[in-house]
Write an enzyme that holds these catalytic residues in place. Sequence first.
Site, mmCIF file in Angstrom:
data_model
loop_
_atom_site.group_PDB
_atom_site.id
_atom_site.type_symbol
_atom_site.label_atom_id
_atom_site.label_comp_id
_atom_site.label_asym_id
_atom_site.label_seq_id
_atom_site.Cartn_x
_atom_site.Cartn_y
_atom_site.Cartn_z
ATOM 1 N N LYS B 73 45.715 35.994 35.358
ATOM 2 C CA LYS B 73 45.612 36.139 36.443
ATOM 3 C C LYS B 73 47.140 36.285 37.152
ATOM 4 O O LYS B 73 47.746 35.434 37.076
ATOM 5 C CB LYS B 73 44.573 35.401 37.186
ATOM 6 C CG LYS B 73 44.788 35.065 38.914
ATOM 7 C CD LYS B 73 43.253 34.529 39.460
ATOM 8 C CE LYS B 73 43.172 34.650 40.586
ATOM 9 N NZ LYS B 73 42.576 33.379 40.904
ATOM 10 N N SER B 148 38.963 34.862 42.876
ATOM 11 C CA SER B 148 39.125 35.844 43.367
ATOM 12 C C SER B 148 40.316 36.183 42.152
ATOM 13 O O SER B 148 41.344 37.086 42.009
ATOM 14 C CB SER B 148 40.309 35.474 44.222
ATOM 15 O OG SER B 148 40.811 34.351 43.420
ATOM 16 N N SER B 172 36.391 31.402 42.537
ATOM 17 C CA SER B 172 36.868 32.204 42.002
ATOM 18 C C SER B 172 37.095 32.819 40.908
ATOM 19 O O SER B 172 37.860 34.080 40.267
ATOM 20 C CB SER B 172 38.377 31.687 42.140
ATOM 21 O OG SER B 172 38.913 32.623 43.856
#
Lengths: 480, 478
Positions: B73, B148, B172
């Site tokens: 990420k 996210s 997330s």
Amino acid sequence: MSDIKVKIGLECHCQMTSLKTKLFCRCPADYRGKPPNTNVCPTCLGLPGSLPYLNRRAVEEAIKVALALNCKINRRMVFYRKNYFYPDLSKNFQISQYDYPLAVDGQVTINVNGTDKVIRIKRVHIEEDPGRIVYKGSIESSPYTLVDYNRMGIALLEVVTEPDMETPTEAKAFLQELRSILEHLDVSDGSLEGSMRCDANISIEGGSRVEIKNITSFKEVERALSYEIIRQRNLLRRGVQVKRETRHWDEVRRVTVALRAKEEEMDYRYFPEPDLVPIEIADEMIKKIKEQLPELPATRRIRLVKQYGLTEYEARVLTSDKHLADFFEKLVSIHGNPKIDCNLVINELLRLLNEKNIGVRDLKFTPLEVSELLRMVDEGTISWKSAKYVLRKMVETGEHPRKIVEIEGIRRIASIEEIEKYVDMVFEKYREDVEEALREPKVVHKLVGEVLKETKMLADPKITFQIVSKRIEKLRELKK
Amino acid sequence: MTAKQIVKLVLTGSLSPVDVVETYLDRAKKLNPKINAFITIAEEHARRSAEELEKRLKKGFPGKLIGVPIAVKDVISTKGIETTCASKILKGYVPPYDATVIRRLKAEGAIIIGKTNMDEFAMGSSTELSAYGPTRNPWNLERVVGGSSGGSGAAVAARMAPIALGSDTGGSIRCPASFCNIVGLKPTYGTVSRYGLISYACSLEQIGPMTVDVNDCALLMEVITGKDCFDSTMIDYKFKWTPREVKGLRMAVPKEFFGEGTDERVANRVWDIIKLLESHGAIYEEISFPLARYVLACYYIIAMSEASSNLARYDGVRYGPPCDLSLPWYDSYSKIRGEGFGIEVKRRIILGCFALSAGYYGRYYLKALKLRTMIRNHVLSILKSFDVIVTPTTPFPPFKIGERVEDPLALYMADVDTVVANLAGVPAISVPAGFIDGLPVGAQFMANHCCEDLLLTVAKCIQDETNFHTKVSKEVRL
Ligand SMILES: [Zn+2]
């Protein structure tokens, strides 16, 4: 006017210069003299994703100070974020303390003109130093601002007093005592530039509290406060209300300047630093630190009086600077005449240091050389007066005292025969004065002076006086 | 292919790290225009790493993840690889250091294949709020991928990488895992170093694994957990997992998370899973979680407050577009922050500043902290009588791109089931629980602090019985 009450409180920021590393990373704490932005890492630069990790030694050092200031130590200490935007802050918040600081409620006794006074300490806490703003030229002319983060994250100790001081002199005395305590504890070296800074708040009866920021050395405090008292008194005299505000000390122009309203109404949005856990301080730890506390200025003063027979005043002057007291004690241990040694240190040496604006540790000689100097006086090789001259030369050049005496041809003239030669010369030269001296004993001194001058002040004044007096006495008898 | 299989093949010499990397790079490059899972495909870095690993293999120093490509990420700092947090303000920022998890991955022979898309600064639940455009759900390109960590979820679901790292502040990792039909684990707070994880809300977030297979999830946990002197909030913990039976497992089913606001079809899928576990000897009981209605408010106040401070450093001086020298610094900061941050980030910064400001601190931030303690205590008290708490991972299946983005409150609702674990600091896992009209759904399990092994045991049982994890979307067939 002068009996209007003034209240002064201080907020002192002292770098813990004896630490090896910064407060929340492992960058070296010794940032001075390094090229800009080379003494940095992700954490002190506040790079995205970096985290603070506490230097535990800093907590121990701070506990030492808190104990020396007679504070109560909180068993649970929490770091807070103080949020404000400023280019010298790499994260745009400063890790500081707010609720649950390291310690509260202490006190320090100061002495002004022989009178003791207790100054209460409100709190002691730990925080990180911001970086340094560097201008190209002056603030006004600089087309841009540069930031050097080498200092960012240095461990600072904040000591906040209650508004217990009433004159700038008291404020100065407090700071001197604080500095000496920190130096006795070996926590902070006050002689390093920017290592001790402070903010002051001051209120005059009938006016509001005014804060003065940016006093970059303890020396400036007295100046800034004196200026501010005069400014506020003038306002009051003209019937103008003293506003509650924050002012900035301009070191160059030596005036305080009002800050913009925006900065005045700052809301720091304090909240507990989520990247650090609360620090539990065990009784055991405090006990251990307490046991290892070194001698502090207050106890040292008592000991100096007892051990060496110094006066309170002398002991106070010596302990106002740890290194001066150390110098004295070392000197006594070699030379062994406390009265004379103390006199030399606090009168002669200290005056020279102040004149040259340097510290004891800047000297290029040790107590051993000074003891050599005093030994020459003891031996009668040089006079006390010459000794003072040699000391000055030592401070300036760092040369060994015996070498200075040799090179400059300084020697005390103590032999009666030698002095008599000069007396002959003077009596020949100043016949009229000699005549007068026969009638008026006071004139004898003038003759003595002339003899000393002829010897370039190297003759022993006492012996010279005796010789001159005897001569005059003889002449008087002859005349009869 | 799972990470475990790759490691085995590389160790036996059947595959070289270069072969593996090329295969995944090829997929990633072909599929990314369609999915937008990666912000950066670190082609050069991956190739170089693979070559170095071949040398390392010859010297006989393999690692637990030797030759395994991993998608990371874009909130995790990677030395030499641009790390943007999906924000304009960090565009061009190349970290000079590796996050601790990255150092550990590299030490075990994993290869970073790219940096994945996300909601800007991890603020969002759909990966629509990225300065680099939304990530599309591999199961339905019109739908969101969750967030996210949506890019990581999509990368794994589309097999552009066998495994990925996400970060989880309020769900997330788990939300995109559930929307992508993969496993996502948020570890216990303090078990994975956050050093190098770009902070959104430090007291809530953890880095965690996102994988197709439960065994890979465990493998990744083995590598990334463990104390790190750079992160002061860590606890002593060493991950260890030996799969066992679920017989006798006590499950709490809080009815508030199945009722109003939850899509009935989602609730049914999760009930199917509960029944499945029951058939293997687990027992369940419906319980009440009266604090459920406060969890979002509590979470958002804390997260926004911390964010307002964490994001203060992006002032344009050292990152972002160059500052305007003609302006006073104060105005230059405002200008750059105004232009560099997206709308949701700005919203959260402003609300966070408000919650921390003098006069409101007690009413909002402090109150939220108190509520957090209550929620945590409540969760822990439930976990005294139960081994796990079961809920849906999200109250609804993946929604349409653009459907909720204009309505922040509707978007925040996606976190209602997941934030509890972050507030309580307990571990939570999302496991594939089947499909609704071809859209994946996840079941969430929470356990007590440091009981990740229990969660993996449950997940393994579900995986073995359902085989949902073997399903791959038609969209990503090459
Ligand atoms: Zn540093």
